[in-house]
Structure formats: C-alpha cells, structure tokens
Design a protein around this motif. Structure first.
Motif: not given
Length: 217
Positions: A134-141, A165-186
């Motif tokens: 999510k980005m600003n509460g919007v799914k997948e930004g 954070i996903l673990s990616r093998h070729g075209k498949s991905s598996s979920y690992l964990y979620t983290d939350y960060i606030d950032l002022d992007t330039a």
C-alpha cells in the motif's frame, strides 16, 4: 529435381545464438542485469539502449536472410536459423513493450523517484524483491507508482509505504514479510534499500541523485 533445404549452420547464426542466449535466459527468469547501485542511472535511457541493441540485431538478422535469398533466389530458413530469429524477435518485442510502458509513465510523471532493493541475485536461489503493498493507503500505490522488474517508480513527495518483501524464483514469487516506512521522496533520486533479515526489517541504505529525470531532456 527437388532442392533440399540446407542444414548447414554458418558462423553468423552460431555467434548470434551465443550472443542472444543470456538475454533470453535473463528475460525468462525475470532477472535483468543489475546496474551499479552506487550512482544514479536513467532508467529510460537504459531501456532505450536495450531496445536499440535488439532492434539492430533483428534488422541485421533479417537483412542477412534477405541477402542469402538474393544470392540463391531460394528462401530457405532451417530450423536452427528460425529458432535464433524467433528468439531475437521475442527479446525485441519484450524490450519494445518495456520501453513504451516506461516512457508513457515517465511522461505522465516526469518528477519521479525510484526504489531498488539491494539483494543478492542467484538464478538458482532466486532473490528478494520489493513490492508496494500500500502507498498512502492505496493498494499497490495505483496511480502513484509503477513497477518494472526489480525497480519501483513513485511520484515524488511525502508518502507512507507498506512494503511487502517477496522471494522471487523465476516467474513465481512467495511472500516473506511486510515493513512500514514513511519517506519524503525527492524527484530524480534513486533510493537503495537493504534488509535486516533477522529482524525482518527494511532500512534505507543510501540515495543517489540526478540533475534531471524528465524523459523529454
């Protein structure tokens, strides 16, 4: 008298196959060659360079076949040559679509920043991938971000992110964990993240800036 197609494989097609194979494998595994993360690189120029390379490869291959036709007056493409040509056209088409999608998004959002996860890449073990939950509460930004391979492009400004954070093998991905960060992007900044895997946390390793990001420059 019937003319049998020649099955001779000349050096042109052998060298072309050896040159194109790594790009095919990288594309199939969704693991593009990683660019240096210690400095900014213009992603649109990178995509454009790839497109020009494969456009050249496609034109040269087609011209070579046409020259053979003019010499023999017989249009002959054996299975090996056809396979190499098919691979070239596949990579060319993929590069064209990638470039057009990226150019469209950057034209709409010229003041962008992008994120990269500094994670070891392995064709066997795969690698970890950064994904916006999510980005600003919007799914997948949606409407504010764009993902391309292992890079995430976002509009500049203050945002709160829910990163998966996903673990990616070729075209498949598996979920690992979620983290939350606030950032002022330039605008014109590449943000490089790293993991504290034992704590399942992300942290901002460093940021690289550029003077311009507008695709029209």
């Amino acid at each position: 008298k019937k003319i049998k197609p020649s099955m001779n494989i000349d050096s042109f097609w052998i060298l072309t196959a050896l040159w194109i194979l790594p790009f095919v494998v990288n594309n199939m595994l969704r693991s593009r060659k990683r660019l240096p993360l210690d400095r900014w690189h213009n992603p649109l120029k990178v995509a454009k360079t790839e497109l020009l390379v494969f456009t050249g490869a496609a034109l040269i291959s087609i011209a070579y076949i046409f020259c053979q036709y003019l010499q023999s007056k017989i249009f002959i493409v054996n299975s090996y040559q056809g396979l190499v040509l098919l691979l070239i056209m596949y990579i060319y088409t993929t590069s064209l679509v990638t470039y057009l999608r990226l150019r469209l998004w950057i034209n709409q959002h010229p003041d962008y920043a992008f994120f990269v996860l500094d994670s070891p890449h392995s064709w066997i073990k795969g690698h970890h991938k950064l994904h916006i939950g999510k980005m600003n509460g919007v799914k997948e930004g949606r409407g504010m971000s764009f993902s391309l391979d292992d890079e995430i492009f976002v509009v500049s400004g203050k945002h709160n992110f829910s990163f998966d954070i996903l673990s990616r093998h070729g075209k498949s991905s598996s979920y690992l964990y979620t983290d939350y960060i606030d950032l002022d992007t330039a605008a014109g900044t590449m943000y490089v993240f790293k993991e504290k895997q034992n704590e399942k946390k992300l942290y901002l390793s460093h940021a690289n800036s550029a003077q311009e990001t507008n695709s029209k420059k």
